[in-house]
Design a protein around this motif. Structure first.
Motif, PDB file in Angstrom:
ATOM      1  N   ALA A 139      -4.259  12.611  17.674  1.00 14.32           N
ATOM      2  CA  ALA A 139      -5.511  12.993  17.636  1.00 14.32           C
ATOM      3  C   ALA A 139      -6.283  11.889  18.641  1.00 14.32           C
ATOM      4  N   GLU A 140      -5.898  10.748  18.749  1.00 13.02           N
ATOM      5  CA  GLU A 140      -6.310   9.619  19.528  1.00 13.02           C
ATOM      6  C   GLU A 140      -6.875  10.341  21.008  1.00 13.02           C
ATOM      7  N   SER A 141      -5.968  10.988  21.791  1.00 17.39           N
ATOM      8  CA  SER A 141      -6.395  11.376  23.006  1.00 17.39           C
ATOM      9  C   SER A 141      -7.414  12.337  23.139  1.00 17.39           C
ATOM     10  N   ALA A 142      -7.560  13.024  22.172  1.00 19.01           N
ATOM     11  CA  ALA A 142      -8.682  14.075  21.987  1.00 19.01           C
ATOM     12  C   ALA A 142      -9.990  13.281  21.484  1.00 19.01           C
ATOM     13  N   GLY A 143     -10.115  12.051  21.356  1.00 19.09           N
ATOM     14  CA  GLY A 143     -11.258  11.272  21.128  1.00 19.09           C
ATOM     15  C   GLY A 143     -11.699  11.088  19.716  1.00 19.09           C
ATOM     16  N   ALA A 144     -11.044  11.695  18.649  1.00 15.63           N
ATOM     17  CA  ALA A 144     -11.298  11.701  17.265  1.00 15.63           C
ATOM     18  C   ALA A 144     -10.202  11.010  16.650  1.00 15.63           C
ATOM     19  N   PRO A 145     -10.361   9.899  15.855  1.00 19.82           N
ATOM     20  CA  PRO A 145      -9.388   9.383  15.038  1.00 19.82           C
ATOM     21  C   PRO A 145      -9.018  10.413  14.091  1.00 19.82           C
ATOM     22  N   ASP A 146      -7.682  10.119  13.391  1.00 24.38           N
ATOM     23  CA  ASP A 146      -7.240  11.039  12.453  1.00 24.38           C
ATOM     24  C   ASP A 146      -7.784  10.578  10.970  1.00 24.38           C
ATOM     25  N   ILE A 147      -8.748  11.199  10.424  1.00 26.37           N
ATOM     26  CA  ILE A 147      -9.694  10.908   9.364  1.00 26.37           C
ATOM     27  C   ILE A 147      -9.286  11.501   8.012  1.00 26.37           C
ATOM     28  N   ASP A 148      -8.478  10.947   7.121  1.00 25.92           N
ATOM     29  CA  ASP A 148      -8.223  11.452   5.826  1.00 25.92           C
ATOM     30  C   ASP A 148      -8.612  10.401   4.790  1.00 25.92           C
ATOM     31  N   PRO A 149      -9.711  10.667   3.821  1.00 29.94           N
ATOM     32  CA  PRO A 149     -10.198   9.857   3.098  1.00 29.94           C
ATOM     33  C   PRO A 149      -9.038   9.599   1.847  1.00 29.94           C
ATOM     34  N   GLY A 150      -8.295  10.713   1.602  1.00 38.49           N
ATOM     35  CA  GLY A 150      -7.282  10.535   0.398  1.00 38.49           C
ATOM     36  C   GLY A 150      -7.764  10.156  -0.685  1.00 38.49           C
ATOM     37  N   TYR A 151      -6.720   9.998  -1.702  1.00 39.15           N
ATOM     38  CA  TYR A 151      -7.261   9.719  -3.130  1.00 39.15           C
ATOM     39  C   TYR A 151      -7.363   8.080  -3.358  1.00 39.15           C
ATOM     40  N   VAL A 152      -8.318   7.487  -3.887  1.00 39.74           N
ATOM     41  CA  VAL A 152      -8.286   6.420  -3.689  1.00 39.74           C
ATOM     42  C   VAL A 152      -7.124   5.331  -4.694  1.00 39.74           C
ATOM     43  N   GLY A 153      -7.295   5.887  -5.966  1.00 40.19           N
ATOM     44  CA  GLY A 153      -6.206   5.173  -6.797  1.00 40.19           C
ATOM     45  C   GLY A 153      -5.073   5.108  -6.315  1.00 40.19           C
ATOM     46  N   PRO A 154      -4.387   6.330  -5.895  1.00 40.07           N
ATOM     47  CA  PRO A 154      -2.771   6.215  -5.402  1.00 40.07           C
ATOM     48  C   PRO A 154      -2.748   5.434  -4.106  1.00 40.07           C
ATOM     49  N   GLN A 155      -3.804   5.206  -3.492  1.00 38.53           N
ATOM     50  CA  GLN A 155      -3.721   4.245  -2.347  1.00 38.53           C
ATOM     51  C   GLN A 155      -3.289   2.889  -2.462  1.00 38.53           C
ATOM     52  N   PHE A 156      -3.510   2.531  -3.864  1.00 43.41           N
ATOM     53  CA  PHE A 156      -3.411   1.183  -4.107  1.00 43.41           C
ATOM     54  C   PHE A 156      -2.067   1.149  -5.271  1.00 43.41           C
ATOM     55  N   PHE A 157      -1.452   2.037  -5.332  1.00 44.81           N
ATOM     56  CA  PHE A 157      -0.120   2.040  -6.095  1.00 44.81           C
ATOM     57  C   PHE A 157       0.772   1.085  -5.455  1.00 44.81           C
ATOM     58  N   ASP A 158       1.159   0.108  -6.183  1.00 51.41           N
ATOM     59  CA  ASP A 158       2.345  -0.776  -5.568  1.00 51.41           C
ATOM     60  C   ASP A 158       3.253  -1.367  -6.679  1.00 51.41           C
ATOM     61  N   LYS A 159       3.853  -2.441  -6.633  1.00 46.54           N
ATOM     62  CA  LYS A 159       4.713  -3.083  -7.329  1.00 46.54           C
ATOM     63  C   LYS A 159       4.345  -3.218  -8.983  1.00 46.54           C
ATOM     64  N   GLN A 160       3.014  -3.440  -8.909  1.00 43.30           N
ATOM     65  CA  GLN A 160       2.482  -3.858 -10.353  1.00 43.30           C
ATOM     66  C   GLN A 160       2.437  -2.665 -11.108  1.00 43.30           C
ATOM     67  N   GLU A 161       1.920  -1.271 -10.665  1.00 42.15           N
ATOM     68  CA  GLU A 161       2.213  -0.143 -11.525  1.00 42.15           C
ATOM     69  C   GLU A 161       3.607  -0.043 -11.799  1.00 42.15           C
ATOM     70  N   GLU A 162       4.553  -0.150 -10.724  1.00 38.35           N
ATOM     71  CA  GLU A 162       6.055   0.379 -10.910  1.00 38.35           C
ATOM     72  C   GLU A 162       6.402  -0.560 -12.013  1.00 38.35           C
ATOM     73  N   GLN A 163       6.163  -2.177 -12.005  1.00 41.26           N
ATOM     74  CA  GLN A 163       6.750  -3.121 -12.887  1.00 41.26           C
ATOM     75  C   GLN A 163       6.181  -2.763 -14.221  1.00 41.26           C
ATOM     76  N   ALA A 164       4.947  -2.226 -14.367  1.00 38.58           N
ATOM     77  CA  ALA A 164       4.549  -2.126 -15.784  1.00 38.58           C
ATOM     78  C   ALA A 164       5.105  -0.874 -16.499  1.00 38.58           C
ATOM     79  N   LEU A 165       5.540   0.171 -15.632  1.00 37.55           N
ATOM     80  CA  LEU A 165       5.807   1.483 -16.117  1.00 37.55           C
ATOM     81  C   LEU A 165       7.438   1.169 -16.478  1.00 37.55           C
ATOM     82  N   LEU A 166       7.999   0.427 -15.790  1.00 33.78           N
ATOM     83  CA  LEU A 166       9.669  -0.048 -15.852  1.00 33.78           C
ATOM     84  C   LEU A 166       9.591  -0.646 -17.339  1.00 33.78           C
ATOM     85  N   GLU A 167       8.571  -1.479 -17.606  1.00 28.63           N
ATOM     86  CA  GLU A 167       8.539  -2.154 -18.898  1.00 28.63           C
ATOM     87  C   GLU A 167       8.501  -1.325 -19.882  1.00 28.63           C
TER      88      GLU A 167
END
Ligand SMILES: *Cc1c(COP(=O)(O)O)cnc(C)c1O
Length: 448
Positions: free
Chosen positions: A39-67
């Motif tokens: 998309a860059e070459s066409a002048g527009a960045p690729d814009i996807d706001p996404g889902y907020v919470g899942p963008q922050f999933f990491d080892k902490q959620e994983e660890q807590a679930l495993l417990e």
């Protein structure tokens, strides 16, 4: 409990890690394609706001679930070990929101049902609800057997305090102040009217989790605050909800309603007194430990999520505010807004639609207001259809006389038709902010 050696920890960890990477990779698609994507070459960045919470999933959620999985304790009240995830989440959530008590439940809708039960709202009572909001603010009143009365929204996109006051009758018991689309209501005016007229205030913070008003966290200003942790909101466990209050009797009644009418010692210990409310018929809206595990990890990141959204929203608002003739959403406390989107108003529906079409051509995430419904014009509302034809909400003289439909919210329908929403992502780059600023300024000039 079986030994650690018998458990396929590695496989499970690897599986979860791969899932997290895939999820955040999709959500962060813009990071992967900027600055060298197609998309860059066409002048527009690729814009996807996404889902907020899942963008922050990491080892902490994983660890807590495993417990929870490793302990074999997915139920909050008993099981092997001592299940504490939901209990700890409730304690942390109450502290974060500045309320005395929090109750974890299965959804924001369930939390609203608990709020109605806690406030003892039922047949013959009226509850004032904004005409533009999510279904649950209407269904909780109907399920309580009470009558929903709609009030107009204003340019805050939230409840108009003056129309709220006009809709009060001798039967009004409560108002649901919904902090919609990431922005707080005019709480000073709403609280003043409610206190003067002796009405309860329920704050629906489902779309504004982590937001604040003049330094106080949303949900802590009224009598009861409710939250949703469904994926479209801020912090998330897929589904889930919570209720907060600082009133021990309201907390006791909410806790009873969420658990068949019974109450556990845990809740009595929190209110620090023997219960005052007798048992009554309730529901099962109990939160499970897997949900509590994810939410505990997400809560620790809530300030970061909101901080990032806010930073991008404020940058975009700053970049467009001097556009000649632009009318931005009225924000009672811009610092408390969570920055879910930026909003501006066009002169009519036709110019709004053209503006949205052009923004979309430019790959900007623009749309009409979304995520809620114009309740008074929904067919099932117009026809006052509950789950039984003799439902008490609509059997009282006032219920029979009630006319929903477009006549009861003309101003809300007009505001809805004129507003443009441009989504904000927590993972946006400065380049995306700048691109959106320019796109909004140019498009607004073209169709103003
Ligand atoms: C999402 C939402 C709810 C309900 O939350 P669920 O968890 O989906 O049941 C209630 N009110 C508003 C304003 C919402 O956006």
């Amino acid at each position: 409990m079986s030994t650690q050696a018998e458990k396929p920890n590695l496989t499970r960890r690897q599986f979860l890690a791969a899932g997290c990477a895939a999820a955040s990779g999709a959500a962060l698609g813009l990071a992967a394609t900027t600055p060298a994507g197609a998309a860059e070459s066409a002048g527009a960045p690729d814009i996807d706001p996404g889902y907020v919470g899942p963008q922050f999933f990491d080892k902490q959620e994983e660890q807590a679930l495993l417990e929870v999985l490793e302990a074999g304790s997915p139920f909050r009240y008993w099981g092997p070990g001592r299940p504490l995830k939901v209990q700890r989440f409730e304690e942390g959530f109450a502290r974060h929101m500045g309320a005395r008590f929090a109750l974890g439940v299965t959804s924001g809708t369930a939390a609203l049902d608990c709020a109605m039960a806690a406030l003892d709202i039922g047949p013959g009572d009226e509850v004032i609800v904004p005409a533009y909001t999510w279904w649950s603010d209407y269904t909780c009143v109907v399920h309580a057997g009470a009558l929903p009365v709609f009030a107009e929204i204003d340019r805050t996109l939230n409840l108009d305090p003056a129309d709220f006051e006009r809709k009060i009758t001798p039967r009004t018991r409560a108002v649901i102040a919904v902090h919609l689309l990431g922005g707080p209501c005019e709480m000073d005016a709403i609280l003043e009217i409610a206190r003067r007229r002796k009405l309860a205030v329920v704050e629906d913070c489902a779309q504004c989790v982590g937001g604040s008003y003049k330094g106080k966290k949303l949900g802590s200003l009224g009598d009861i605050g409710i939250y949703s942790f469904q994926i479209n909101k801020t912090m998330t466990s897929g589904e889930g909800g919570a209720l907060v209050t600082s009133d021990p009797l309201l907390y006791e009644r909410a806790a009873r309603f969420h658990d068949m009418g019974t109450i556990r010692q845990l809740f009595l210990d929190r209110i620090g007194a023997p219960g005052r409310a007798p048992m009554f018929a309730g529901e099962n809206f109990r939160m499970n430990e897997l949900t509590g595990a994810v939410l505990g990890a997400q809560l620790a990141k809530l300030d970061t999520m909101v901080g990032q959204l806010r930073r991008h929203a404020l940058a975009i608002y700053d970049g467009i505010r001097d556009t000649p003739g632009i009318r931005l959403r009225q924000r009672p406390d811009p610092a408390g807004d969570i920055g879910y989107s930026v909003f501006f108003e066009m002169k009519d529906k036709e110019s709004r639609d053209r503006c949205i079409r052009e923004l979309r051509n430019r790959k900007a995430p623009a749309s009409p207001l979304g995520g809620s419904v114009l309740l008074p014009i929904e067919e099932s509302v117009v026809n006052k259809r509950a789950r039984h034809p003799n439902w008490p909400s609509f059997l009282s003289p006032e219920g029979r006389a009630m006319r929903y439909g477009p006549e009861c919210c003309p101003r809300t329908l007009g505001i809805y038709d004129r507003f443009v929403q441009v989504r904000v992502g927590a993972k946006y780059t400065q380049r995306i902010d700048d691109y959106l600023i320019q796109a909004i300024r140019e498009t607004h000039r073209q169709f103003a």
